[in-house]
Design a protein around this motif. Sequence first.
Motif, mmCIF file in Angstrom:
data_model
loop_
_atom_site.group_PDB
_atom_site.id
_atom_site.type_symbol
_atom_site.label_atom_id
_atom_site.label_comp_id
_atom_site.label_asym_id
_atom_site.label_seq_id
_atom_site.Cartn_x
_atom_site.Cartn_y
_atom_site.Cartn_z
ATOM 1 N N SER A 1 11.816 65.311 28.272
ATOM 2 C CA SER A 1 12.762 66.119 28.417
ATOM 3 C C SER A 1 12.183 67.705 27.987
ATOM 4 O O SER A 1 11.334 67.889 27.348
ATOM 5 C CB SER A 1 13.986 65.965 27.496
ATOM 6 N N TYR B 1 16.853 63.361 28.943
ATOM 7 C CA TYR B 1 15.679 63.088 29.283
ATOM 8 C C TYR B 1 15.691 62.649 30.706
ATOM 9 O O TYR B 1 16.393 61.745 31.372
ATOM 10 C CB TYR B 1 15.097 61.962 28.668
ATOM 11 N N TRP C 1 11.436 58.818 32.426
ATOM 12 C CA TRP C 1 11.266 57.637 31.557
ATOM 13 C C TRP C 1 10.179 56.697 32.057
ATOM 14 O O TRP C 1 9.836 56.596 33.192
ATOM 15 C CB TRP C 1 12.636 56.764 31.778
#
Length: 120
Positions: free
Chosen positions: A97, A107, A110
């Motif tokens: 993030s 965020y 991932w």
Amino acid sequence: VQLQACGGGLAQAGDSLRLSCAASGRTFSNYAMGWFRQAPGKEREFVALIGWSGITLYGDSAKGRFTVSRHNAKNTVYLQMNSLTPEDTAVYYCAASLNFTTASHHYVYWGQGTQVTVSS
């Protein structure tokens, strides 16, 4: 940013594991890196966070047992997990993030997740 988490596996209560998350793509050092986990039937939970400067923040379940660190030259973030308990069983995700935040919706990148299973 592409994130690849690894290091999960089977452990017994009291054991330690170290998760790694390797990043590629955009400038890794610009991002705060978080670790989250999700156990079966439960919502995703914040575990730990490290900012670009190295400042850290931990969720209640991680305080005193887990340590997050990063190596910007290697584009890698780590989660050292000690004194594992069966309650730590979950899929662990790393995420990136631009904000230093525990809120998962901030965020944007991932990893695929790595399974940690702790037996009693």
